[in-house]
Design a protein around this motif. Sequence first.
Motif, PDB file in Angstrom:
ATOM      1  N   SER A 256       0.846  -1.192   0.000  1.00  0.00           N
ATOM      2  CA  SER A 256       0.000   0.000   0.000  1.00  0.00           C
ATOM      3  C   SER A 256       0.875   1.233   0.000  1.00  0.00           C
ATOM      4  O   SER A 256       1.843   1.312   0.759  1.00  0.00           O
ATOM      5  CB  SER A 256      -0.885   0.014   1.248  1.00  0.00           C
ATOM      6  N   VAL A 257       0.531   2.185  -0.863  1.00  0.00           N
ATOM      7  CA  VAL A 257       1.233   3.471  -0.903  1.00  0.00           C
ATOM      8  C   VAL A 257       0.191   4.576  -0.768  1.00  0.00           C
ATOM      9  O   VAL A 257      -0.991   4.354  -1.042  1.00  0.00           O
ATOM     10  CB  VAL A 257       2.065   3.655  -2.197  1.00  0.00           C
ATOM     11  N   PRO A 258       0.608   5.766  -0.347  1.00  0.00           N
ATOM     12  CA  PRO A 258      -0.350   6.865  -0.261  1.00  0.00           C
ATOM     13  C   PRO A 258      -1.098   7.050  -1.586  1.00  0.00           C
ATOM     14  O   PRO A 258      -0.500   6.978  -2.668  1.00  0.00           O
ATOM     15  CB  PRO A 258       0.524   8.075   0.079  1.00  0.00           C
ATOM     16  N   SER A 259      -2.396   7.270  -1.506  1.00  0.00           N
ATOM     17  CA  SER A 259      -3.248   7.358  -2.701  1.00  0.00           C
ATOM     18  C   SER A 259      -2.832   8.456  -3.661  1.00  0.00           C
ATOM     19  O   SER A 259      -3.029   8.332  -4.869  1.00  0.00           O
ATOM     20  CB  SER A 259      -4.706   7.569  -2.287  1.00  0.00           C
TER      21      SER A 259
ATOM     22  N   PHE B 111      16.371  -7.260   4.295  1.00  0.00           N
ATOM     23  CA  PHE B 111      15.541  -8.225   5.013  1.00  0.00           C
ATOM     24  C   PHE B 111      15.192  -9.402   4.120  1.00  0.00           C
ATOM     25  O   PHE B 111      15.283  -9.319   2.895  1.00  0.00           O
ATOM     26  CB  PHE B 111      14.251  -7.569   5.542  1.00  0.00           C
ATOM     27  N   LYS B 112      14.834 -10.484   4.749  1.00  0.00           N
ATOM     28  CA  LYS B 112      14.378 -11.679   4.038  1.00  0.00           C
ATOM     29  C   LYS B 112      12.865 -11.672   4.105  1.00  0.00           C
ATOM     30  O   LYS B 112      12.278 -11.614   5.189  1.00  0.00           O
ATOM     31  CB  LYS B 112      14.952 -12.934   4.670  1.00  0.00           C
ATOM     32  N   GLY B 113      12.227 -11.685   2.948  1.00  0.00           N
ATOM     33  CA  GLY B 113      10.771 -11.650   2.877  1.00  0.00           C
ATOM     34  C   GLY B 113      10.148 -12.982   3.235  1.00  0.00           C
ATOM     35  O   GLY B 113      10.829 -14.009   3.313  1.00  0.00           O
TER      36      GLY B 113
ATOM     37  N   ASN C 266       4.562  -5.935  10.177  1.00  0.00           N
ATOM     38  CA  ASN C 266       4.122  -7.153   9.492  1.00  0.00           C
ATOM     39  C   ASN C 266       4.989  -8.364   9.844  1.00  0.00           C
ATOM     40  O   ASN C 266       4.908  -9.401   9.209  1.00  0.00           O
ATOM     41  CB  ASN C 266       4.099  -6.939   7.979  1.00  0.00           C
ATOM     42  N   GLY C 267       5.855  -8.207  10.867  1.00  0.00           N
ATOM     43  CA  GLY C 267       6.682  -9.321  11.312  1.00  0.00           C
ATOM     44  C   GLY C 267       8.052  -9.385  10.672  1.00  0.00           C
ATOM     45  O   GLY C 267       8.894 -10.180  11.080  1.00  0.00           O
ATOM     46  N   LEU C 268       8.313  -8.572   9.657  1.00  0.00           N
ATOM     47  CA  LEU C 268       9.630  -8.568   9.022  1.00  0.00           C
ATOM     48  C   LEU C 268      10.668  -8.038   9.988  1.00  0.00           C
ATOM     49  O   LEU C 268      10.424  -7.083  10.715  1.00  0.00           O
ATOM     50  CB  LEU C 268       9.640  -7.671   7.785  1.00  0.00           C
ATOM     51  N   GLU C 269      11.819  -8.671   9.973  1.00  0.00           N
ATOM     52  CA  GLU C 269      12.952  -8.189  10.750  1.00  0.00           C
ATOM     53  C   GLU C 269      13.981  -7.672   9.760  1.00  0.00           C
ATOM     54  O   GLU C 269      14.469  -8.414   8.920  1.00  0.00           O
ATOM     55  CB  GLU C 269      13.532  -9.333  11.588  1.00  0.00           C
TER      56      GLU C 269
ATOM     57  N   ARG D  37       8.277   3.351   6.228  1.00  0.00           N
ATOM     58  CA  ARG D  37       8.106   2.160   7.076  1.00  0.00           C
ATOM     59  C   ARG D  37       6.671   1.656   7.023  1.00  0.00           C
ATOM     60  O   ARG D  37       6.427   0.450   7.088  1.00  0.00           O
ATOM     61  CB  ARG D  37       8.542   2.444   8.506  1.00  0.00           C
ATOM     62  N   GLN D  38       5.702   2.567   6.901  1.00  0.00           N
ATOM     63  CA  GLN D  38       4.314   2.142   6.741  1.00  0.00           C
ATOM     64  C   GLN D  38       4.160   1.336   5.449  1.00  0.00           C
ATOM     65  O   GLN D  38       3.438   0.334   5.416  1.00  0.00           O
ATOM     66  CB  GLN D  38       3.371   3.357   6.725  1.00  0.00           C
ATOM     67  N   ILE D  39       4.837   1.766   4.389  1.00  0.00           N
ATOM     68  CA  ILE D  39       4.792   1.027   3.120  1.00  0.00           C
ATOM     69  C   ILE D  39       5.421  -0.351   3.304  1.00  0.00           C
ATOM     70  O   ILE D  39       4.853  -1.371   2.888  1.00  0.00           O
ATOM     71  CB  ILE D  39       5.491   1.824   1.998  1.00  0.00           C
ATOM     72  N   LEU D  40       6.610  -0.421   3.945  1.00  0.00           N
ATOM     73  CA  LEU D  40       7.261  -1.721   4.174  1.00  0.00           C
ATOM     74  C   LEU D  40       6.378  -2.636   5.023  1.00  0.00           C
ATOM     75  O   LEU D  40       6.304  -3.839   4.780  1.00  0.00           O
ATOM     76  CB  LEU D  40       8.614  -1.533   4.854  1.00  0.00           C
ATOM     77  N   GLU D  41       5.722  -2.074   6.024  1.00  0.00           N
ATOM     78  CA  GLU D  41       4.864  -2.875   6.897  1.00  0.00           C
ATOM     79  C   GLU D  41       3.612  -3.369   6.185  1.00  0.00           C
ATOM     80  O   GLU D  41       2.974  -4.317   6.631  1.00  0.00           O
ATOM     81  CB  GLU D  41       4.484  -2.083   8.148  1.00  0.00           C
ATOM     82  N   SER D  42       3.247  -2.744   5.058  1.00  0.00           N
ATOM     83  CA  SER D  42       2.057  -3.164   4.325  1.00  0.00           C
ATOM     84  C   SER D  42       2.333  -4.305   3.351  1.00  0.00           C
ATOM     85  O   SER D  42       1.403  -4.861   2.777  1.00  0.00           O
ATOM     86  CB  SER D  42       1.490  -1.971   3.543  1.00  0.00           C
TER      87      SER D  42
END
Length: 180
Positions: free
Chosen positions: A46-49, A140-142, A115-118, A169-174
């Motif tokens: 997800s990215v800003p609209s 990171f490892k997806g 989203n659990g990614l480290e 970071r919001q984008i990465l977490e999505s």
Amino acid sequence: MNRRVKFAVAAVAAGVFAAAWGVGAWRDTHPMLATTRHELKSFKLSVPSAWPKPEEEGSGVFIHSAQDPRSSLDQYRWSFTIIDDGAKTDPETVIREMRKDYDEAERMRTIKLGNGLEARTWVDWQPMGELNREVRAYVFKGGNGRVYTVLQPLGRDWRTNRRYTYIFRQILESIEFKGA
């Protein structure tokens, strides 16, 4: 008025000013933006609209911000890059290769995304010919077993840096990986 009353009024005024500044800084650095979900080759995000759809080229995903001349923090166009380094790559090898021959701008640290990614992250300088630019790097490892490298350019002032680090970071977490 006596001195105590004047001091109390000045202290209250200073407190109100500081609180208003703090709220404004928080809103600038933690914006609540409507987002749009995009499906790419190996993941959804997800990215800003207001931003254009992420571009895929080869093993890279390029995410460009939207310019907003009305906002001093969004007057420039920022772009973030997510590079797929493959499934047979070790994150530590990628990190060593990226950091080789560079001075350490910031020590490396590990962060856990929503989203659990480290991810391993640090600030470094990216060569750009005569001028270098400061970037925040993530490796990171997806959830699909592939290793990803992410480069986020940093701005010159703390408020812009915090704003775009928060948004990115919001984008990465999505991210939701396909085949995970």
